[in-house]
Design an enzyme around this catalytic site. Structure first.
Site, PDB file in Angstrom:
ATOM      1  N   HIS A  56       0.852  -1.199   0.000  1.00  0.00           N
ATOM      2  CA  HIS A  56       0.000   0.000   0.000  1.00  0.00           C
ATOM      3  C   HIS A  56       0.888   1.249   0.000  1.00  0.00           C
ATOM      4  O   HIS A  56       2.021   1.220   0.487  1.00  0.00           O
ATOM      5  CB  HIS A  56      -0.899   0.007   1.246  1.00  0.00           C
ATOM      6  CG  HIS A  56      -2.085  -0.898   1.135  1.00  0.00           C
ATOM      7  ND1 HIS A  56      -3.131  -0.875   2.041  1.00  0.00           N
ATOM      8  CD2 HIS A  56      -2.399  -1.853   0.228  1.00  0.00           C
ATOM      9  CE1 HIS A  56      -4.034  -1.787   1.692  1.00  0.00           C
ATOM     10  NE2 HIS A  56      -3.618  -2.392   0.597  1.00  0.00           N
ATOM     11  N   GLU A  58       0.823   3.904   1.788  1.00  0.00           N
ATOM     12  CA  GLU A  58       1.262   4.350   3.121  1.00  0.00           C
ATOM     13  C   GLU A  58       2.465   3.544   3.611  1.00  0.00           C
ATOM     14  O   GLU A  58       3.398   4.091   4.200  1.00  0.00           O
ATOM     15  CB  GLU A  58       0.144   4.168   4.158  1.00  0.00           C
ATOM     16  CG  GLU A  58      -1.134   4.928   3.882  1.00  0.00           C
ATOM     17  CD  GLU A  58      -2.150   4.085   3.129  1.00  0.00           C
ATOM     18  OE1 GLU A  58      -1.786   3.434   2.128  1.00  0.00           O
ATOM     19  OE2 GLU A  58      -3.322   4.088   3.547  1.00  0.00           O
ATOM     20  N   CYS A  86      -6.191   1.651   5.894  1.00  0.00           N
ATOM     21  CA  CYS A  86      -6.811   0.393   6.323  1.00  0.00           C
ATOM     22  C   CYS A  86      -6.229  -0.045   7.676  1.00  0.00           C
ATOM     23  O   CYS A  86      -5.385   0.645   8.247  1.00  0.00           O
ATOM     24  CB  CYS A  86      -6.565  -0.687   5.263  1.00  0.00           C
ATOM     25  SG  CYS A  86      -4.849  -1.266   5.205  1.00  0.00           S
ATOM     26  N   CYS A  89      -2.297  -0.422   7.507  1.00  0.00           N
ATOM     27  CA  CYS A  89      -1.557   0.837   7.445  1.00  0.00           C
ATOM     28  C   CYS A  89      -1.713   1.627   8.744  1.00  0.00           C
ATOM     29  O   CYS A  89      -0.750   2.218   9.241  1.00  0.00           O
ATOM     30  CB  CYS A  89      -2.018   1.654   6.238  1.00  0.00           C
ATOM     31  SG  CYS A  89      -1.606   0.846   4.668  1.00  0.00           S
TER      32      CYS A  89
END
Lengths: 147, 147
Positions: A56, A58, A86, A89
């Site tokens: 991801h 992040e 999410c 993260c």
């Protein structure tokens, strides 16, 4: 004096990152980490390209910012991300002790707010910055993908 | 016929990984990912060495297993990890749709159970396998570090 370094200023760059993800066929999420108005990490979602659920935007920016700083704590840093983080993260951000999180669009199904993921008690959160741009990009992506 | 491939069999290897972390001055957590009784990833915590909060044993094994399989979903795989996963790792496991998680010692403060992190509905969980070995290693580590 005008301060050009607003949350919108940095979020625009995160949206540009999200657009780069879109062009690669990735779910369009972009992120940026800033300290003292200086961008020290920028990234976009690469889960498809890397076959890796941990890629991801992040997560990549957390790793890059820590590398830049030479330490694993992101105290004094702000994360800009186009979509609400999410569980994974938010969990990484918890460990990083990051000072501020600014996100654009909410993720009402899998975002950390709905999921109840805990952030570090010293982390402040700002939401809704350029939310329309970020969610429009997501909607366009899923419309394209269904074709 | 005797089946040597028990949860204890694989957890022993995860404990060996945790011991390798200990030797490096890292919080001693080890992990393994197995498919069809074959180890496809093994790792230990490297957060200090890499200055990276995302370098938990589980995260590294998730990435390595997906690389091995050439796809991001870990359906059919089992994760063995000496300590109960945190929010971040449980969040990554959620995305991976991993079939089974086996952990040793519970983490009553920062484990995913206490934190309420959601796993994928198809993931089954077994806990307490070699829990004593795993928690003794943790206790020894923190005693050493305080010296």
């Amino acid at each position: 004096m005008i301060n050009p370094f607003t949350d919108e200023y940095f979020m625009k760059k995160a949206v540009q990152e999200a657009e780069m993800a879109f062009e690669k066929g990735e779910i369009p999420v972009g992120a940026l980490i800033v300290i003292d108005n200086k961008v020290i990490a920028r990234s976009h979602n690469l889960t498809e390209l890397l076959h890796d659920v941990t890629a991801h935007a992040e997560m990549q920016s957390i790793t890059a910012a820590a590398n830049y700083l030479g330490g694993k704590y992101l105290i004094g840093c702000t994360l800009y991300v186009t979509l609400e983080p999410c569980q994974m993260c938010a969990g990484a951000l918890y460990w990083s002790q990051i000072s501020k999180i600014v996100y654009g669009a909410s993720d009402e199904h899998r975002g950390f707010v709905k999921m109840g993921t805990q952030l570090h008690p010293k982390t402040t959160v700002v939401s809704g910055i350029m939310a329309n741009e970020a969610s429009e990009l997501m909607k366009r992506f899923f419309v394209e993908r269904r074709k």
